[in-house]
Design a protein around this motif. Structure first.
Motif, PDB file in Angstrom:
ATOM      1  N   GLY A  77      34.408 -39.723 -17.368  1.00 15.89           N
ATOM      2  CA  GLY A  77      35.296 -40.645 -17.735  1.00 15.89           C
ATOM      3  C   GLY A  77      36.666 -40.071 -17.412  1.00 15.89           C
ATOM      4  O   GLY A  77      36.795 -39.246 -16.565  1.00 15.89           O
ATOM      5  N   ASP A  78      37.894 -40.353 -18.114  1.00 14.04           N
ATOM      6  CA  ASP A  78      39.078 -40.193 -17.944  1.00 14.04           C
ATOM      7  C   ASP A  78      39.272 -38.413 -17.931  1.00 14.04           C
ATOM      8  O   ASP A  78      39.985 -37.851 -17.390  1.00 14.04           O
ATOM      9  N   ALA A  79      38.475 -38.012 -19.166  1.00 12.50           N
ATOM     10  CA  ALA A  79      38.509 -36.519 -19.214  1.00 12.50           C
ATOM     11  C   ALA A  79      38.108 -35.525 -18.157  1.00 12.50           C
ATOM     12  O   ALA A  79      38.820 -34.621 -17.615  1.00 12.50           O
ATOM     13  N   ALA A  80      37.309 -35.972 -17.323  1.00 17.06           N
ATOM     14  CA  ALA A  80      36.632 -35.428 -16.124  1.00 17.06           C
ATOM     15  C   ALA A  80      36.044 -36.028 -15.081  1.00 17.06           C
ATOM     16  O   ALA A  80      34.756 -36.229 -14.943  1.00 17.06           O
ATOM     17  N   PRO A  81      36.873 -36.903 -14.300  1.00 18.75           N
ATOM     18  CA  PRO A  81      36.369 -37.669 -13.223  1.00 18.75           C
ATOM     19  C   PRO A  81      35.457 -36.902 -12.379  1.00 18.75           C
ATOM     20  O   PRO A  81      35.881 -35.892 -11.838  1.00 18.75           O
ATOM     21  N   GLY A  82      34.397 -37.217 -12.201  1.00 17.27           N
ATOM     22  CA  GLY A  82      33.367 -36.377 -11.153  1.00 17.27           C
ATOM     23  C   GLY A  82      32.539 -35.648 -12.174  1.00 17.27           C
ATOM     24  O   GLY A  82      31.567 -34.862 -11.161  1.00 17.27           O
ATOM     25  N   GLY A  83      32.609 -35.768 -13.276  1.00 14.03           N
ATOM     26  CA  GLY A  83      31.602 -35.040 -14.177  1.00 14.03           C
ATOM     27  C   GLY A  83      31.548 -33.503 -14.147  1.00 14.03           C
ATOM     28  O   GLY A  83      32.304 -32.914 -13.987  1.00 14.03           O
ATOM     29  N   TYR A  84      30.152 -32.780 -14.117  1.00  9.33           N
ATOM     30  CA  TYR A  84      30.108 -31.630 -14.117  1.00  9.33           C
ATOM     31  C   TYR A  84      30.354 -30.797 -13.289  1.00  9.33           C
ATOM     32  O   TYR A  84      30.998 -29.697 -13.403  1.00  9.33           O
ATOM     33  N   ALA A  85      30.316 -31.350 -11.955  1.00  9.71           N
ATOM     34  CA  ALA A  85      30.848 -30.730 -10.708  1.00  9.71           C
ATOM     35  C   ALA A  85      32.366 -30.575 -10.983  1.00  9.71           C
ATOM     36  O   ALA A  85      32.718 -29.386 -10.281  1.00  9.71           O
ATOM     37  N   ALA A  86      33.110 -31.569 -11.579  1.00 10.76           N
ATOM     38  CA  ALA A  86      34.391 -31.259 -11.331  1.00 10.76           C
ATOM     39  C   ALA A  86      34.840 -30.256 -12.425  1.00 10.76           C
ATOM     40  O   ALA A  86      35.774 -29.482 -12.448  1.00 10.76           O
ATOM     41  N   VAL A  87      34.232 -30.308 -13.644  1.00 14.15           N
ATOM     42  CA  VAL A  87      34.211 -29.090 -14.746  1.00 14.15           C
ATOM     43  C   VAL A  87      34.087 -27.770 -13.958  1.00 14.15           C
ATOM     44  O   VAL A  87      34.978 -26.840 -14.436  1.00 14.15           O
ATOM     45  N   LEU A  88      33.151 -27.721 -13.207  1.00 15.84           N
ATOM     46  CA  LEU A  88      32.920 -26.101 -12.569  1.00 15.84           C
ATOM     47  C   LEU A  88      33.912 -25.748 -11.566  1.00 15.84           C
ATOM     48  O   LEU A  88      34.389 -24.701 -11.853  1.00 15.84           O
ATOM     49  N   ARG A  89      34.550 -26.793 -10.885  1.00 19.77           N
ATOM     50  CA  ARG A  89      35.844 -26.543 -10.102  1.00 19.77           C
ATOM     51  C   ARG A  89      36.946 -26.114 -11.015  1.00 19.77           C
ATOM     52  O   ARG A  89      37.895 -25.205 -10.802  1.00 19.77           O
ATOM     53  N   GLN A  90      37.122 -26.924 -12.243  1.00 18.82           N
ATOM     54  CA  GLN A  90      38.273 -26.551 -12.994  1.00 18.82           C
ATOM     55  C   GLN A  90      37.936 -25.222 -13.841  1.00 18.82           C
ATOM     56  O   GLN A  90      38.937 -24.388 -13.687  1.00 18.82           O
ATOM     57  N   THR A  91      36.787 -24.893 -14.020  1.00 24.37           N
ATOM     58  CA  THR A  91      36.512 -23.684 -14.368  1.00 24.37           C
ATOM     59  C   THR A  91      36.756 -22.478 -13.477  1.00 24.37           C
ATOM     60  O   THR A  91      37.254 -21.345 -13.807  1.00 24.37           O
TER      61      THR A  91
END
Length: 431
Positions: free
Chosen positions: A363-377
């Motif tokens: 959703g709005d918090a992390a479009p792209g889901g888990y993969a996007a969170v890995l990039r942010q990390t």
């Protein structure tokens, strides 16, 4: 592409794809589904009514035409289908069989059907359940298939894989659509040994393609009540206020690691909206990444595991220093830390562990889901490393951490908050 009404039976129902927004304009209408937008100009009033009908839910061609005043809607449907804006639900005897759900423009239909005796499911195809039933997906496809009728499941490996009481026309259409979507391949052995494809596992290719794909999150992901429930509850215990960062940076190598230096790193790299923006997350106030300093030897700060409250720039105790889980996390980073800063380094003075709240992975918090969170990390890790270098602090990023120890120390189920990695912290030049 042939008009959808010609390919499928008159029972087939069409609707705008999930996540598509319809906006009326002076020239006609606009369809928007990030990152795609199309302007539909020079539309007659019946065509605009047909679009409104499609936006309200599945309808047959006859129903769409009737609500458009009997107008010929086939050209409009053909245009929408060609652009990947229409979902089609194939039916038989008044029963929904499956729905083709595009998320980008469809590829041309194959000129020839696959032989039923050799066609097989692609090694990359994934069948799973969600709240609406069975979903068939493929990382290289332009669509997904929702399977409503369980009798179709036996046909996923080709027409010859099982007997079925479905009409042969339905089975043939299903196999053709599986082929069109890339779910069926002519020769499974050839796909397994194709250069390039043989070097990818289904899981790795899925993660790569999902990281690159734009589109709407899961249904309900943007619900404010759901997002509120996904936020991290505050840990109990007396908070530790971190000092405000100094205007001038003292980067003396070899100086002891202090609460001031650790606080400086966290403030400059992981505090609030600035960190979200730098990491590529929208400034919603709900970053999915949580930061946990695990302290072994930091002057001015008691050993133990803490949670970093980025809004208040303070630490909240999570687990004591003598916790077996805390000891495991520090010990697991010793070898990588020693290799990075010196063979005699031993355990780092602190370990900054990253976690992710599962409720904010879409959703709005992390479009792209888990993969996007890995990039942010990864971006957050780099920011901490740069801040550490500016402060004379030695850092060693690591792509692993003790997931079980993290879950035990925090008291969180891994499906609610999972460990993503860590960065070991010590003084530069320390031996």
């Amino acid at each position: 592409m042939v008009v959808p009404a010609v390919i499928y039976s008159e029972q087939t129902r069409f609707t705008l794809c999930y996540g598509v927004t319809l906006t009326a304009t002076a020239e006609g209408a606009t369809l928007h589904a990030p990152p795609r937008t199309v302007e539909l100009t020079e539309l007659a009033e019946p065509q605009v009514r047909a679009l409104s009908t499609l936006a309200r839910g599945p309808r047959t061609v006859a129903e769409i035409a009737a609500e458009a005043g009997g107008a010929d809607v086939a050209p409009l449907l053909d245009r929408l289908a060609d652009g990947g804006w229409l979902a089609a639900t194939v039916r038989d005897a008044g029963r929904d069989l499956y729905t083709i759900r595009p998320f980008e423009r469809p590829v041309p239909r194959p000129e020839h059907s696959l032989p039923s005796w050799s066609a097989t499911l692609s090694k990359f195809a994934v069948l799973h359940r969600d709240g609406g039933g069975f979903v068939l997906e493929h990382p290289r496809s332009w669509c997904s298939l929702r399977i409503h009728d369980p009798r179709l499941l036996a046909l996923l490996d080709g027409l010859g894989s099982a007997d079925s009481d479905l009409p042969i026309a339905v089975k043939t259409q299903f196999a053709d659509d599986l082929h069109w979507g890339g779910f069926l391949v002519a020769d499974g052995w050839a796909e397994e040994n194709e250069p390039g494809a043989r070097d990818w596992s289904a899981a790795d290719l899925w993660l790569h393609r999902l990281a690159m794909r734009h589109g709407p999150g899961r249904a309900g992901a943007d619900d404010p009540a759901r997002a509120a429930a996904a936020r991290r509850p505050a840990y109990l215990g007396e908070t530790v206020a971190l000092p405000a960062p100094a205007d001038a940076v003292d980067a003396a190598a070899g100086a002891p690691l202090t609460i001031e230096r650790l606080g400086d790193m966290l403030y400059r790299a992981a505090r609030g909206q600035a960190a979200q923006t730098a990491c590529g997350a929208p400034a919603t106030g709900d970053s999915p990444i949580e930061v946990y300093p695990v302290v072994r030897e930091v002057a001015g700060l008691a050993p133990g595991m803490y949670h970093y409250d980025s809004a208040g720039h303070r630490l909240r105790p999570v687990a004591p220093a003598d916790s077996p889980s805390v000891r495991r996390m520090l010990a697991s980073s010793a070898d990588a830390y020693a290799a990075a800063v010196g063979a005699a380094a031993g355990e780092p003075q602190a370990l900054i562990v990253f976690g992710a709240r599962s409720g904010l992975l879409s959703g709005d918090a992390a479009p792209g889901g888990y993969a996007a969170v890995l990039r942010q990390t990864g971006a957050l890790t780099q920011m901490l490393a740069l801040a550490g270098a500016a402060l004379g602090v030695g850092v060693c990023a690591q792509s692993f951490t003790e997931a079980a120890a993290f879950a035990s120390a925090t008291g969180n189920d891994e499906l609610e908050e999972c460990a993503l990695g860590a960065i070991a912290v010590g003084m530069s030049g320390r031996r």
